[in-house]
Design an enzyme around this catalytic site. Structure first.
Site, PDB file in Angstrom:
ATOM      1  N   LYS A   1     -12.145  -4.343  -5.053  1.00 55.18           N
ATOM      2  CA  LYS A   1     -12.912  -3.160  -5.423  1.00 55.18           C
ATOM      3  C   LYS A   1     -12.044  -2.121  -6.142  1.00 55.18           C
ATOM      4  CE  LYS A   1     -16.925  -0.903  -4.430  1.00 55.18           C
ATOM      5  NZ  LYS A   1     -18.260  -1.367  -4.185  1.00 55.18           N
TER       6      LYS A   1
ATOM      7  N   LYS B   1       0.807  -1.224   0.000  1.00 54.60           N
ATOM      8  CA  LYS B   1       0.000   0.000   0.000  1.00 54.60           C
ATOM      9  C   LYS B   1       0.832   1.262   0.000  1.00 54.60           C
ATOM     10  CE  LYS B   1      -4.418  -1.574   1.688  1.00 54.60           C
ATOM     11  NZ  LYS B   1      -5.410  -1.629   2.751  1.00 54.60           N
TER      12      LYS B   1
ATOM     13  N   LYS C   1      -6.099 -10.333  -7.969  1.00 60.27           N
ATOM     14  CA  LYS C   1      -7.059 -10.621  -6.912  1.00 60.27           C
ATOM     15  C   LYS C   1      -8.320  -9.780  -7.111  1.00 60.27           C
ATOM     16  CE  LYS C   1      -7.613  -9.481  -2.108  1.00 60.27           C
ATOM     17  NZ  LYS C   1      -7.082  -9.104  -0.819  1.00 60.27           N
TER      18      LYS C   1
HETATM   19  P1  AMP Z   1     -11.251  -6.432   1.866  1.00 62.63           P
HETATM   20  O1  AMP Z   1     -12.374  -6.254   0.908  1.00 62.63           O
HETATM   21  O2  AMP Z   1      -9.920  -6.461   1.202  1.00 62.63           O
HETATM   22  O3  AMP Z   1     -11.333  -5.544   3.057  1.00 62.63           O
HETATM   23  O4  AMP Z   1     -11.377  -7.914   2.446  1.00 62.63           O
HETATM   24  C1  AMP Z   1     -12.370  -8.337   3.339  1.00 62.63           C
HETATM   25  C2  AMP Z   1     -12.276  -9.845   3.529  1.00 62.63           C
HETATM   26  O5  AMP Z   1     -12.538 -10.500   2.282  1.00 62.63           O
HETATM   27  C3  AMP Z   1     -10.898 -10.338   3.984  1.00 62.63           C
HETATM   28  O6  AMP Z   1     -11.058 -11.444   4.859  1.00 62.63           O
HETATM   29  C4  AMP Z   1     -10.248 -10.752   2.718  1.00 62.63           C
HETATM   30  O7  AMP Z   1      -9.260 -11.729   2.917  1.00 62.63           O
HETATM   31  C5  AMP Z   1     -11.424 -11.289   1.914  1.00 62.63           C
HETATM   32  N1  AMP Z   1     -11.192 -11.080   0.482  1.00 62.63           N
HETATM   33  C6  AMP Z   1     -11.196  -9.891  -0.191  1.00 62.63           C
HETATM   34  N2  AMP Z   1     -10.944 -10.061  -1.496  1.00 62.63           N
HETATM   35  C7  AMP Z   1     -10.768 -11.399  -1.670  1.00 62.63           C
HETATM   36  C8  AMP Z   1     -10.450 -12.215  -2.793  1.00 62.63           C
HETATM   37  N3  AMP Z   1     -10.298 -11.693  -4.010  1.00 62.63           N
HETATM   38  N4  AMP Z   1     -10.346 -13.542  -2.593  1.00 62.63           N
HETATM   39  C9  AMP Z   1     -10.511 -14.087  -1.376  1.00 62.63           C
HETATM   40  N5  AMP Z   1     -10.815 -13.375  -0.268  1.00 62.63           N
HETATM   41  C10 AMP Z   1     -10.920 -12.058  -0.404  1.00 62.63           C
END
Ligand code: AMP
Ligand code: TRP
Length: 340
Positions: free
Chosen positions: A203, A121, A200
């Protein structure tokens, strides 16, 4: 959930959080939320919209309230159930940030600088907000303030959980045994790739499908998904093992249909466009109840507010208990400390 419930057979406690970047997407669902929903029966679950974390990245203050609300709607839409779980917003329980300040006392800067997410980041930033560095300290506080033992997360969070364990160990060694060492419970789905088939699903990369999208939007989004790059012409045989659309089928489509989908791809009997149509239909069907519940909560926002108020109240009462003990052990209850 009532306080006295389950006396004597206390369920192990679970905490997890998600940043309010708006509606949740397929990656969030497969990587995290699906598992949260399943854990509600067996565990005493705390699920949190972590808005205090959101201010460490780029964010617009005026957008944050809506995003917080929308993520809470997503939580409820997928089936997090306020009668079984404590669902709340992080900034409603200021004890999290208080504990994170106290944890700063036992957290080496070097440990924080080693975090992969921090390095990613900050790679392109010329000025790094200290909040990005301290992010995992707040995350440790989120978990430890409830003395949670299990933390269901995607695999990208394992390193942060290791740090939370380390913070618990260091703090306990200096001030007494207050915190259990929490364990990450990583979902079996692994890292879900976005519709681009390469990065990955996230958003910020615009490669997502929102779990609350309407059917037309789901079809439109899935239509753009990248398939096996070697299958250039409709008549080329495809390789399901190298196709992200097939991987998504494995997660979302009726398992009985999978052998046929793979075979039709390998033999080029079915084109990618049609195959993606089947995936879109599976997503549309799987998420139909989520859309239904989301519609209800958006039409009745006061119900969401009441759920989050209740959740915050339960969370606060537990957080205050932990803080009283932590403050005393660290010498921050000076009035009482004088008379001891
Ligand atoms: P975030 O949206 O990055 O805050 O992630 C929230 C939760 O969703 C966390 O536990 C991440 O590990 C999971 N997560 C987010 N994006 C992915 C992805 N592409 N694949 C698997 N898990 C995800
Ligand atoms: N850092 C987590 C993520 O990006 C979100 C989070 C904040 C969290 N506090 C937490 C996850 C506590 C688990 C437990 O996904």
């Amino acid at each position: 959930m009532s306080e006295g419930e389950g006396q004597g057979e206390r369920k192990p406690r679970v905490f997890s959080g998600m940043q309010p970047s708006g509606e949740a997407h397929l990656g969030n669902y497969l990587g995290a939320l699906r598992q949260w929903v399943d854990m509600q029966n067996e565990y005493d679950c705390f699920f949190c919209v972590v808005d205090d974390h959101a201010i460490t990245g780029e964010f617009a203050g005026e957008a944050l309230p809506t995003r917080t609300f929308e993520l809470a709607v997503s939580f409820l839409a997928v089936g997090l159930d306020p009668s079984r779980s404590t669902i709340f917003v992080q900034s409603d329980v200021p004890e999290h940030t208080e504990l994170s300040w106290l944890f700063n006392a036992v957290t080496p800067v070097g440990d924080l600088e080693r975090m992969t997410q921090y390095k990613d980041k900050t790679a392109r930033l010329s000025s790094i907000p200290v909040g990005l560095l301290n992010y995992p300290v707040l995350q440790a506080a989120d978990i430890l303030i409830y003395r949670a033992e299990l933390v269901p997360v995607g695999e990208d969070q394992i390193q942060h959980l290791e740090l939370a364990r380390e913070i618990a160990r260091r703090w306990n060694a200096r001030f007494g045994d207050v915190f259990p060492e929490p364990r990450a419970l990583v979902s079996g789905s692994g890292r879900i790739l976005g519709l681009d088939g390469s990065a990955k699903m996230s958003k910020s990369l615009g490669n997502t499908v929102s779990i609350l999208a309407e059917p037309d939007e789901i079809r439109e989004r899935v239509r753009t998904a990248v398939t096996d790059p070697q299958r250039v012409r409709r008549t080329d045989p495809g390789r399901p093992d190298f196709c992200n659309v097939y991987t998504l089928h494995e997660h979302l489509t009726d398992p009985a249909l999978l052998p046929d989908i793979a075979e039709q791809c390998r033999t080029a009997q079915r084109g990618c466009v049609e195959c993606k149509g089947i995936l879109a239909d599976a997503i549309i069907e799987r998420f139909a109840p989520f859309r239904e519940r989301a519609r209800h909560y958006r039409e009745n926002p006061e119900e969401v507010v009441a759920i989050l108020d209740d959740g915050a109240e339960r969370a606060r009462s537990l957080a205050r208990e932990t803080m009283a003990e932590v403050r005393a052990r660290m010498g921050l209850d000076w009035r009482k400390g004088l008379s001891r």
